[in-house]
Design a protein around this motif. Sequence first.
Motif, mmCIF file in Angstrom:
data_model
loop_
_atom_site.group_PDB
_atom_site.id
_atom_site.type_symbol
_atom_site.label_atom_id
_atom_site.label_comp_id
_atom_site.label_asym_id
_atom_site.label_seq_id
_atom_site.Cartn_x
_atom_site.Cartn_y
_atom_site.Cartn_z
ATOM 1 N N GLU A 1 -7.908 -0.964 25.874
ATOM 2 C CA GLU A 1 -6.685 -0.939 25.704
ATOM 3 C C GLU A 1 -6.224 -0.278 26.147
ATOM 4 O O GLU A 1 -5.324 0.715 27.067
ATOM 5 C CB GLU A 1 -5.898 -0.290 24.356
ATOM 6 N N PHE B 1 -0.939 1.539 24.944
ATOM 7 C CA PHE B 1 -0.320 2.488 23.781
ATOM 8 C C PHE B 1 -0.310 3.576 23.901
ATOM 9 O O PHE B 1 -1.211 4.330 24.080
ATOM 10 C CB PHE B 1 -1.201 2.018 22.927
ATOM 11 N N PRO C 1 2.558 0.279 16.364
ATOM 12 C CA PRO C 1 1.903 0.513 17.732
ATOM 13 C C PRO C 1 2.790 0.595 18.078
ATOM 14 O O PRO C 1 4.223 0.288 18.854
ATOM 15 C CB PRO C 1 1.104 0.371 17.950
ATOM 16 N N MET D 1 4.090 1.590 22.473
ATOM 17 C CA MET D 1 3.762 1.575 24.108
ATOM 18 C C MET D 1 4.457 2.280 24.789
ATOM 19 O O MET D 1 5.327 2.435 24.677
ATOM 20 C CB MET D 1 3.909 -0.861 24.705
ATOM 21 N N SER E 1 -2.237 -13.750 19.362
ATOM 22 C CA SER E 1 -1.619 -12.364 18.142
ATOM 23 C C SER E 1 -2.066 -13.568 16.189
ATOM 24 O O SER E 1 -2.878 -13.351 15.979
ATOM 25 C CB SER E 1 -0.881 -12.108 17.786
ATOM 26 N N ARG F 1 -2.695 -4.638 12.648
ATOM 27 C CA ARG F 1 -2.452 -3.389 13.822
ATOM 28 C C ARG F 1 -2.852 -4.140 15.170
ATOM 29 O O ARG F 1 -3.141 -3.827 16.227
ATOM 30 C CB ARG F 1 -2.568 -2.414 12.875
ATOM 31 N N LYS F 2 -4.861 -4.156 15.153
ATOM 32 C CA LYS F 2 -5.842 -3.971 16.006
ATOM 33 C C LYS F 2 -4.866 -5.775 16.554
ATOM 34 O O LYS F 2 -4.962 -5.503 17.457
ATOM 35 C CB LYS F 2 -6.992 -4.620 15.306
ATOM 36 N N TYR G 1 -2.255 -7.221 16.490
ATOM 37 C CA TYR G 1 -1.111 -6.503 17.281
ATOM 38 C C TYR G 1 -1.251 -5.795 18.538
ATOM 39 O O TYR G 1 -0.584 -6.463 20.515
ATOM 40 C CB TYR G 1 -0.100 -5.909 16.676
ATOM 41 N N LYS G 2 -2.388 -4.992 19.032
ATOM 42 C CA LYS G 2 -2.422 -4.255 20.127
ATOM 43 C C LYS G 2 -3.140 -4.739 20.782
ATOM 44 O O LYS G 2 -3.012 -5.395 22.649
ATOM 45 C CB LYS G 2 -3.283 -2.939 20.077
ATOM 46 N N ARG H 1 -0.873 -8.139 23.028
ATOM 47 C CA ARG H 1 -0.661 -7.140 24.267
ATOM 48 C C ARG H 1 -1.025 -6.504 25.366
ATOM 49 O O ARG H 1 -0.738 -7.109 26.632
ATOM 50 C CB ARG H 1 0.377 -5.897 23.465
#
Length: 121
Positions: free
Chosen positions: A17, A28, A38, A40, A65, A105-106, A108-109, A112
């Motif tokens: 990331e 993030f 999370p 950014m 995603s 959650r992972k 999503y990050k 992005r």
Amino acid sequence: MSDTPKKQAFVLRVLQEKCPKCGEGHVFVQNSSFFSLPVMNDHCEKCAYRFDREPGYFLGAMYLSYGFAVLQGIITFFLALFLFPDLPTFWSIFLVLIVILIFGRKNYKLSRVLYIHIFPW
Ligand SMILES: [Zn+2]
């Protein structure tokens, strides 16, 4: 000359990331709670690269995603089918939903960060 190190650097930056420009700054905010969305950073803390370019810039990341979630669901379903052949369909679906929630959650990050790396400005 091989471009393998470039590809490895790309994959590492995405998985860690990191900023697409310098590869050092975090996309993030670190130390955010696991149970919150999370957050950014606006800019890279090392090179001031702006992550959020315009309103709606990350709409495309939703498709990534979604693709990750579908892939994880398919893999989970077939793993459950292989490991527990007598498992009722309801429990297979329940298992798929649990896995998608755990990795949400992972996803999503990752979506992005991958989107920033695919479409840098
Ligand atoms: Zn940077």
